[in-house]
Design an enzyme around this catalytic site. Structure first.
Site, mmCIF file in Angstrom:
data_model
loop_
_atom_site.group_PDB
_atom_site.id
_atom_site.type_symbol
_atom_site.label_atom_id
_atom_site.label_comp_id
_atom_site.label_asym_id
_atom_site.label_seq_id
_atom_site.Cartn_x
_atom_site.Cartn_y
_atom_site.Cartn_z
ATOM 1 N N LYS A 109 19.264 17.811 -98.569
ATOM 2 C CA LYS A 109 19.571 18.957 -99.423
ATOM 3 C C LYS A 109 20.766 19.689 -98.840
ATOM 4 O O LYS A 109 20.738 20.119 -97.682
ATOM 5 C CB LYS A 109 18.347 19.880 -99.481
ATOM 6 C CG LYS A 109 18.600 21.145 -100.269
ATOM 7 C CD LYS A 109 17.321 21.931 -100.466
ATOM 8 C CE LYS A 109 17.581 23.257 -101.142
ATOM 9 N NZ LYS A 109 16.345 24.035 -101.310
ATOM 10 N N LYS A 145 19.986 16.195 -103.161
ATOM 11 C CA LYS A 145 20.194 17.392 -103.972
ATOM 12 C C LYS A 145 21.407 18.155 -103.499
ATOM 13 O O LYS A 145 21.530 18.353 -102.297
ATOM 14 C CB LYS A 145 18.951 18.267 -103.839
ATOM 15 C CG LYS A 145 19.026 19.574 -104.585
ATOM 16 C CD LYS A 145 17.808 20.404 -104.282
ATOM 17 C CE LYS A 145 18.002 21.772 -104.913
ATOM 18 N NZ LYS A 145 17.047 22.729 -104.486
HETATM 19 C C1 PBG Z 1 14.547 26.763 -102.717
HETATM 20 C C2 PBG Z 1 15.187 25.940 -103.768
HETATM 21 C C3 PBG Z 1 16.479 26.083 -104.284
HETATM 22 C C4 PBG Z 1 16.582 25.164 -105.335
HETATM 23 C C5 PBG Z 1 15.376 24.459 -105.393
HETATM 24 N N1 PBG Z 1 14.539 24.948 -104.398
HETATM 25 C C6 PBG Z 1 17.536 27.064 -103.960
HETATM 26 C C7 PBG Z 1 18.173 27.016 -102.618
HETATM 27 O O1 PBG Z 1 17.843 26.212 -101.773
HETATM 28 O O2 PBG Z 1 19.039 27.864 -102.377
HETATM 29 C C8 PBG Z 1 17.764 24.995 -106.219
HETATM 30 C C9 PBG Z 1 17.494 24.368 -107.527
HETATM 31 C C10 PBG Z 1 18.564 24.546 -108.528
HETATM 32 O O3 PBG Z 1 19.637 25.122 -108.254
HETATM 33 O O4 PBG Z 1 18.348 24.092 -109.663
HETATM 34 N N2 PBG Z 1 14.299 26.185 -101.511
#
Ligand code: PBG
Length: 321
Positions: free
Chosen positions: A189, A242
């Site tokens: 991520k 992601k």
């Molecule tokens: C939180 C999380 C996030 C997203 C999914 N889980 C935000 C982040 O990490 O800042 C983002 C999902 C999206 O933007 O559609 N841990």
């Protein structure tokens, strides 16, 4: 002479298509807000809503009827605190939501597992001063996983990028008799600006700093292989990359290297960009959606978390596929 165009005639194109997106590949992210009695539109994500418990259950039923196999839940609690208690409260919003959906639907319920929607500072772990603590956060993630599984979650999906979170969650689940609940790890991520609209959707902006101290640097692709291999060793059943489109190279590497069930998350910004351009008449939104999903599948995703899951499933059969 070799003429590549021979196979590009209408009809023939379908026969030689290498990649086809099916609604069976898709997971719909949904937001449920403990403070709401009726759903509200998310301005930055046209067409997406924050749900009340009841409208969420209704939406789950619609998705199930449409043949979308799974949804992933994000909870917005009524109260936040420094330690994110509402994340692991057995009566918390995500636990209530999982249980409520399971009452009336058989759709696969995946729960996002992170503290950031529940902490007053908005970070994904406990803090000391401006430091995000890793090891101190792990037991809370284990506790959250167990409470989600107990509420009926079919899959838990840790997204906080704490080191060793998968191991802590696997151990906690096994200890409480949830050996059969799989972990979908947000393994690679990235610290991405494409999460922008999600901050409004999940009310999860942060009070200080940013997430670059725990999420990955967009410059790095090989590092993602490390991240993913560690999560697999720790017991991840499925792994995720992601965001999706800016990281298709990473997705391809991860799928080729490990051959694991691999998910890609087409995040809020990827959705909102296309929606905004379509609304301005700058591109054909439906065609762009389809092309984006096809590209993600082509790059190696077995499943795609996408805000278009419902719309895609509604349009299959009416020409989209
Ligand atoms: C939180 C999380 C996030 C997203 C999914 N889980 C935000 C982040 O990490 O800042 C983002 C999902 C999206 O933007 O559609 N841990």
């Amino acid at each position: 002479m070799r003429r590549m165009r021979r196979l590009r005639k209408a009809g023939l194109r379908d026969l030689v298509a290498e990649t086809r997106v099916s609604k069976k590949d898709l997971v719909q992210p949904l937001f449920v807000d403990e403070r709401l009695r009726k759903p509200v539109e998310i301005e930055a994500m046209p067409g997406q809503k924050r749900h009340s418990l009841e409208s969420l259950a209704e939406e789950a039923g619609i998705l199930e009827d449409l043949g979308v196999p799974a949804l992933i839940l994000f909870g917005l609690p009524a109260e936040k605190d420094e330690v994110g208690s509402a994340a692991y409260d057995p009566g918390g919003i995500i636990q209530q939501a999982a249980a409520r959906i399971k009452e009336t639907s058989k759709i696969v319920v995946i729960t996002d597992l992170c503290l950031c929607e529940y902490t007053s500072h908005g970070h994904c772990g406990l803090i000391r001063g401006n430091e995000i603590l890793n090891d101190e956060t792990l037991p809370l993630l284990g506790k959250t996983a167990v409470s989600q599984a107990r509420a009926g979650a079919d899959v838990v999906a840790p997204s906080g990028m704490m080191d060793h979170m998968v191991e802590a969650i696997r151990e906690a689940l096994d200890k409480e008799g949830f050996e059969d609940v799989p972990i979908l790890s947000y393994a690679a991520k990235y610290a991405s600006s494409f999460y922008g609209p999600f901050r409004e959707a999940a009310d999860s902006g942060y009070a200080f700093g940013d997430r670059r101290g725990y999420q990955m640097d967009p410059s790095n692709a090989r590092e993602a292989l490390w991240e993913v291999s560690l999560d697999i060793e720790e017991g991840a059943d499925m792994v995720m990359v992601k965001p999706a489109m800016p990281y298709l190279d990473v997705l391809r590497m991860v799928k080729d290297e490990f051959g694991m069930p691999t998910a890609a998350y087409q995040v809020s910004g990827e959705y909102s960009m296309i929606m905004a351009a379509a609304r301005n008449g700058w591109l054909d939104g439906e065609a762009a959606m389809l092309e984006a999903l096809t590209s993600i599948k082509r790059a190696g995703a077995d499943m795609i978390l996408t805000y278009w899951a419902r719309e895609f499933a509604e349009k299959v059969g009416s020409g989209v596929e």
